[in-house]
Every structure is written in C-alpha cells, then in structure tokens.
Design a protein around this motif. Structure first.
Motif, mmCIF file in Angstrom:
data_model
loop_
_atom_site.group_PDB
_atom_site.id
_atom_site.type_symbol
_atom_site.label_atom_id
_atom_site.label_comp_id
_atom_site.label_asym_id
_atom_site.label_seq_id
_atom_site.Cartn_x
_atom_site.Cartn_y
_atom_site.Cartn_z
ATOM 1 N N GLY A 148 45.426 48.712 71.801
ATOM 2 C CA GLY A 148 45.656 47.419 72.060
ATOM 3 C C GLY A 148 44.777 46.348 71.866
ATOM 4 N N LYS A 149 43.683 46.630 71.029
ATOM 5 C CA LYS A 149 42.729 45.841 70.856
ATOM 6 C C LYS A 149 43.279 44.909 69.463
ATOM 7 C CE LYS A 149 39.634 47.023 74.052
ATOM 8 N NZ LYS A 149 39.046 46.246 75.163
ATOM 9 N N TYR A 150 43.038 43.529 69.617
ATOM 10 C CA TYR A 150 43.214 42.470 68.663
ATOM 11 C C TYR A 150 42.003 42.632 67.568
ATOM 12 C CZ TYR A 150 47.679 41.515 69.950
ATOM 13 O OH TYR A 150 49.197 41.327 70.157
ATOM 14 N N VAL A 151 41.886 42.922 66.424
ATOM 15 C CA VAL A 151 40.886 42.680 65.540
ATOM 16 C C VAL A 151 40.916 41.836 64.558
ATOM 17 C CG1 VAL A 151 39.427 44.284 63.923
ATOM 18 C CG2 VAL A 151 40.251 45.357 66.242
ATOM 19 N N THR A 152 39.961 40.876 64.271
ATOM 20 C CA THR A 152 39.798 40.131 63.152
ATOM 21 C C THR A 152 38.943 40.568 62.072
ATOM 22 O OG1 THR A 152 40.454 38.206 64.491
ATOM 23 C CG2 THR A 152 39.456 37.525 62.362
ATOM 24 N N LYS A 167 47.466 36.025 59.155
ATOM 25 C CA LYS A 167 48.100 37.291 59.064
ATOM 26 C C LYS A 167 47.036 38.426 58.823
ATOM 27 C CE LYS A 167 52.089 35.478 56.824
ATOM 28 N NZ LYS A 167 53.070 35.334 55.566
ATOM 29 N N ASP A 168 45.852 38.216 58.750
ATOM 30 C CA ASP A 168 44.887 39.299 58.787
ATOM 31 C C ASP A 168 44.836 40.126 59.956
ATOM 32 O OD1 ASP A 168 44.494 39.276 56.257
ATOM 33 O OD2 ASP A 168 42.319 38.463 56.158
ATOM 34 N N GLN A 169 44.787 39.440 61.158
ATOM 35 C CA GLN A 169 44.438 40.216 62.582
ATOM 36 C C GLN A 169 45.420 41.377 62.891
ATOM 37 O OE1 GLN A 169 44.954 38.123 66.432
ATOM 38 N NE2 GLN A 169 43.100 37.814 66.491
ATOM 39 N N PHE A 170 44.764 42.614 63.141
ATOM 40 C CA PHE A 170 45.759 43.471 63.453
ATOM 41 C C PHE A 170 45.289 44.021 64.832
ATOM 42 C CE2 PHE A 170 42.218 45.189 61.075
ATOM 43 C CZ PHE A 170 41.589 46.168 62.099
ATOM 44 N N LYS A 171 46.339 44.937 65.388
ATOM 45 C CA LYS A 171 46.128 45.452 66.903
ATOM 46 C C LYS A 171 45.909 46.939 66.416
ATOM 47 C CE LYS A 171 49.332 45.383 69.579
ATOM 48 N NZ LYS A 171 50.487 44.565 70.989
ATOM 49 N N THR A 172 45.045 47.738 67.369
ATOM 50 C CA THR A 172 44.609 48.932 67.527
ATOM 51 C C THR A 172 45.727 49.614 68.303
ATOM 52 O OG1 THR A 172 43.051 49.085 69.057
ATOM 53 C CG2 THR A 172 42.318 48.655 66.863
ATOM 54 N N SER A 173 45.674 50.975 68.206
ATOM 55 C CA SER A 173 46.701 51.813 69.150
ATOM 56 C C SER A 173 46.181 51.562 70.586
ATOM 57 C CB SER A 173 46.616 53.387 68.579
ATOM 58 O OG SER A 173 45.366 53.773 68.930
ATOM 59 N N GLU A 213 29.114 46.622 47.721
ATOM 60 C CA GLU A 213 29.786 45.699 46.688
ATOM 61 C C GLU A 213 30.851 45.131 47.145
ATOM 62 O OE1 GLU A 213 31.873 46.419 42.495
ATOM 63 O OE2 GLU A 213 29.866 46.760 42.360
ATOM 64 N N GLN A 214 31.776 45.850 47.922
ATOM 65 C CA GLN A 214 32.887 45.294 48.457
ATOM 66 C C GLN A 214 33.387 46.371 49.745
ATOM 67 O OE1 GLN A 214 36.645 44.510 45.266
ATOM 68 N NE2 GLN A 214 35.288 46.120 44.309
ATOM 69 N N CYS A 215 33.830 45.431 50.678
ATOM 70 C CA CYS A 215 34.502 46.306 51.815
ATOM 71 C C CYS A 215 35.682 45.685 52.263
ATOM 72 C CB CYS A 215 33.439 46.235 52.870
ATOM 73 S SG CYS A 215 32.941 44.618 53.330
ATOM 74 N N CYS A 216 36.294 46.391 53.062
ATOM 75 C CA CYS A 216 37.939 45.939 53.384
ATOM 76 C C CYS A 216 38.055 46.628 54.950
ATOM 77 C CB CYS A 216 38.876 46.490 52.594
ATOM 78 S SG CYS A 216 40.663 46.059 53.138
ATOM 79 N N VAL A 217 38.292 46.125 56.017
ATOM 80 C CA VAL A 217 38.384 46.416 57.072
ATOM 81 C C VAL A 217 39.773 46.737 57.527
ATOM 82 C CG1 VAL A 217 37.798 46.273 59.711
ATOM 83 C CG2 VAL A 217 36.130 45.699 58.068
ATOM 84 N N VAL A 218 40.347 48.010 58.038
ATOM 85 C CA VAL A 218 41.752 47.928 58.386
ATOM 86 C C VAL A 218 41.701 48.750 59.729
ATOM 87 C CG1 VAL A 218 42.511 48.285 55.961
ATOM 88 C CG2 VAL A 218 41.713 50.308 57.065
ATOM 89 N N GLY A 219 43.006 49.021 60.348
ATOM 90 C CA GLY A 219 43.145 49.605 61.580
ATOM 91 C C GLY A 219 44.439 49.509 62.330
ATOM 92 N N GLU A 220 45.331 49.028 61.549
ATOM 93 C CA GLU A 220 46.634 48.693 62.432
ATOM 94 C C GLU A 220 47.107 50.121 62.852
ATOM 95 O OE1 GLU A 220 50.074 46.742 63.639
ATOM 96 O OE2 GLU A 220 48.339 45.657 62.700
ATOM 97 N N LYS A 221 47.163 50.002 64.207
ATOM 98 C CA LYS A 221 47.774 50.985 65.087
ATOM 99 C C LYS A 221 47.063 52.269 64.905
ATOM 100 C CE LYS A 221 52.867 49.621 64.646
ATOM 101 N NZ LYS A 221 54.005 49.701 64.096
ATOM 102 N N MET A 222 45.772 52.265 64.575
ATOM 103 C CA MET A 222 44.823 53.342 64.793
ATOM 104 C C MET A 222 43.843 53.138 65.768
ATOM 105 S SD MET A 222 43.602 52.980 60.491
ATOM 106 C CE MET A 222 42.291 54.348 60.673
#
Length: 461
Positions: free
Chosen positions: A417-421, A409-415, A436-445
């Motif tokens: 149309g690219k799918y990112v894991t 459920k982590d895979q998202f799609k940018t605005s 120390e920590q990182c989190c990659v986000v980007g749904e509809k961005m």
C-alpha cells in the motif's frame, strides 16, 4: 525566414554532408534554395496539392533538410519518421497521416518498408525506388518559381510521438509554433558564426527545432555525422560552437574518457593548479570541443553528479526541457548557473509555466501546439483553460528555476500500500558513474526493484 537567409547569405556555407574518406559536400544557401525548389516542383508534378502530407524516413543528412524545406515550398506538410522505426510503425504513421509521398534514405530496419501501401511513392536518395531517385528528380525538374505565402497558423509539420504509451500521436505544429520555439532558442546561441554537428534524429523535435530551425534565425552551419565509427572525427572536423546530447550519450562520453585515464587519477590531476587546466583543455580538444561555448542536455533527466563531473573539465552542460507539443525546447539552465544543477532552469522568453494542484506542469505560449492530428478527444483531454498538461510533475525553486520531480503516471503502489515515485530514486542511483541506465519498478510488488545497466568500463573508481 529561409528566403531572407538565402538573400542575405546566398554564397555562405549552410549544410556540410560527409561523402566518406574525409570528403565533404558543401551546400551554400543558394544551393539549398535551388535544390529545394526543384524537389518542390517534383512534388507538384506528382499531382499533390496544398496541405497534402509528405513523409521523410531517413538518417540525418543534407537531403533530409532539403526535403523538409522543399515540402514547405510546395505548400505541403512534412511528416518525419524515425529512421530506426520498424515496419509496423512506418505503416501506421503513413496511413494515419495519409501521406502521399515518402522520401526515404538510409534507415535501420531492413524490412521497414515491407508494408508500404501502393499509393505511397518511395523516393531514394541513393538508389531509384518506385518513384525514382533524388538525383533523377534534380535532373528532371526545374526550380519552382512561385512559392506560397505561408501564414503563421498554417501547419508546417506533423511530428509523431514515440508511442511509448500506445500508438504514436501526431502533434500538429504550425509555423507560429516552430518560429516561436526557434527564435527563443536562437537567443542563446553563443557565437557570431555557429557550427553544429547534427547527429540526434531530425525526426525528433529537439534536433529539428534547436539545431535546424534556429539556423533560419542566426548564422549557423550544420554538419552531418556519417556513422558511429566516424563520430569523433566528424565532431573534430565540425569544431562545434554548440553541442547538444542526451543523458545516456553524456554518460557514454564520460566512460570513453575514463577508459583512457582512470577517474581517480583524473580527479587528482584536475585539482593541481595549471596542470589541471592543461589536462581539461587536452580532453576538450580530443573531443572536438576546443571552440565549443554552449553545451545542452535534454530528453530525460540527467544526474547532477554527472554535470558536476563535466564542469571540472570546463564543460558546463545546461539541462533543458521541452516536448514535441512545445515545438522544441521551452525551458533551460541557460546561461549556465551552477547553483541550478538538477533543474531545467527558467522558461524561455515567450513561455509561461505553472503547476496544477496535482503538481503537474502546465505550459502555454506561442510555441505550444493546438491539436493532435485526427485525435479530438485526446486534444481536449490535454488542455485545461488554455494550458497544456505536460504530464510532468514539477516544482519551482526559490530563484525561479523549475525542477522535474516525476511523471504524473509514473507513481505506483506496492503490495504493502506504499506509493512510490521512481524519478528521485532513479536520479539518486544515476549519480553513480558505474551506472549507465536505471529504471525503478514495483507495481503490486512487496518493494521496489531497480533495473540497472552498468557502464562498460573498469576505470570509474
């Protein structure tokens, strides 16, 4: 199995509880048996019956383990709650599990018990609450003489997930599930007489299964951490033969080391013959690891670069994998194989793994649970032809090891149309010692964004 340990090792130390100011209380196996039988008698004296749920809400301590054993002795089902949980979570778990009694010790949120229903009896370890105190029960009741004869498929505990994707789910774990996971894990314990510091939450299946439950199958003593301030002292007192942590804490330990000696200088010293060994030995001794033979990391992916950094210190950390639904660890890079860094190693003896067409990791074996408590639809959705759907995406390497490559459920799609894991990107960023920590986000961005927490040190160059 617990009774076998009591019979065979009655006078041997089992639990070590810090009392402050360097003082420790030692519980022998026969002490644990006696106190647990008394608490079990007390539960029955409240009118509880076989199968009733009893919750535990406290930081790690000897009484936590005693309560868990006592609940089983009374033929009841334990329900652990994270000691950091807030009032809404505590209330939800108690109500959903229909717990009749709550054992509560020290916990984090000051108002966590504000919404406890009237039918829940709170029993404090250090002070009397509505149901009395732990010591009052020990002084009032007698040991339970006749213990139930549990069956393998009887429920031992209901472990609630963190609830990061909604309300927590109650994972129903049987004696079969926990014994299979513990026996598979015990094979890898390194010493004839093991010592382990228990500081990760016992409400989490990893600490409960890998640390506590394995002690029923091998010779192992459990030491408890008093507080964050005493952690290093408690670790040095324990002198563990086995140590387990999570990626963030491994990164914290690294940061503490390089605040004392800059990383560039440290790496140069480690390359010098003989002197490098002296430096590595000194660091391990200062950490309390002079007798440690097995190191484990779990709960989340850990950077291979961080693992290589530790290996130069003679600290070979084996990455492991498991879930509440698998009764604990089910796969690990144990024995440690350097070529398998970045993987979770190979399945344990009684575990089978494979992937679905979507690359989702599937698992089956006696350690795998059968149902979520009162959640028949979620249970049905979680299995396919007898295999549990883990939600992790994985791939198998040529030598049989498994590598986690993301969440389903982590895979998202940018605005665009690219799918990112995100997982491979997060692992790449996490290879930097300053992160120390990182989190990659980007749904509809328009493009992904990395949210970064920097390590709080200045000597990581």
């Amino acid at each position: 199995q617990f009774q076998n340990r009591v019979t065979q090792h009655s006078d041997k130390p089992f639990l070590h509880q810090p009392l402050g100011n360097g003082r420790w209380k030692i519980y022998r196996w026969q002490d644990v048996d006696r106190d647990a039988r008394i608490i079990a008698y007390g539960l029955k004296a409240q009118g509880l019956e076989k199968g009733d749920r009893v919750a535990i809400f406290a930081h790690n301590c000897a009484e936590w383990v005693l309560a868990d054993i006592a609940i089983a002795m009374a033929g009841m089902v334990s329900v652990p709650i994270y000691s950091t949980a807030g009032a809404s979570t505590v209330e939800y778990v108690l109500n959903h599990s229909q717990s009749k009694v709550l054992f509560t010790g020290e916990y984090t949120e000051s108002h966590a018990l504000d919404n406890i229903p009237d039918n829940i009896i709170a029993i404090g370890f250090k002070e009397a609450l509505s149901g009395g105190s732990w010591q009052q029960w020990l002084d009032t009741y007698k040991p339970l003489d006749i213990l139930p004869e549990p069956k393998l498929d009887d429920t031992y505990t209901i472990v609630y997930t963190s609830g990061s994707t909604g309300q927590p789910k109650g994972v129903v774990l049987s004696n079969r599930n926990l014994s299979a996971a513990a026996m598979d894990t015990a094979i890898f314990y390194p010493a004839e007489e093991n010592r382990v510091l228990s500081y990760l939450p016992l409400a989490h299946i990893t600490e409960r299964s890998v640390v506590f439950m394995t002690a029923l199958y091998i010779d192992s003593q459990l030491f408890f951490n008093e507080s964050l301030a005493t952690f290093i002292g408690d670790l040095q007192h324990t002198q563990p033969t086995f140590f387990i942590s999570v990626p963030r804490l491994w990164a914290k330990f690294q940061a503490n080391i390089v605040t004392k000696i800059p990383n560039t200088r440290l790496q140069l010293l480690l390359k010098i013959p003989f002197l490098g060994n002296l430096v590595a030995n000194k660091i391990r001794k200062q950490m309390g690891f002079q007798h440690c033979q097995l190191y484990l990391s779990g709960s989340a992916p850990i950077s291979p670069e961080l693992l290589r950094w530790y290996s130069k210190l003679g600290i070979d950390i084996s990455e492991g994998w498991g879930m509440s639904e698998t009764g604990g660890a089910a796969c690990a890079n144990v024995p440690f194989v350097e070529a398998r860094l970045g993987s979770i190693g190979v399945p344990f003896k009684q575990v089978e793994l494979k992937t679905a067409e979507s690359d989702e990791l599937l698992i089956r074996g006696p350690c795998v649970f059968n149902s979520y408590y009162n959640e028949s639809e979620k249970t049905a959705e979680s299995f396919i032809d007898g295999w549990f759907k883990t939600g992790d995406r994985a791939e198998q390497t040529a030598d049989g090891a498994w590598r986690i490559i993301g969440r389903t459920k982590d895979q998202f799609k940018t605005s665009k149309g690219k799918y990112v894991t995100p997982t491979p990107i997060e692992n790449h960023l996490g290879a930097s010692a300053i992160i120390e920590q990182c989190c990659v986000v980007g749904e509809k961005m328009s493009q992904p964004v990395g949210l970064i927490v920097l390590a709080d040190v200045n000597n990581l160059n």
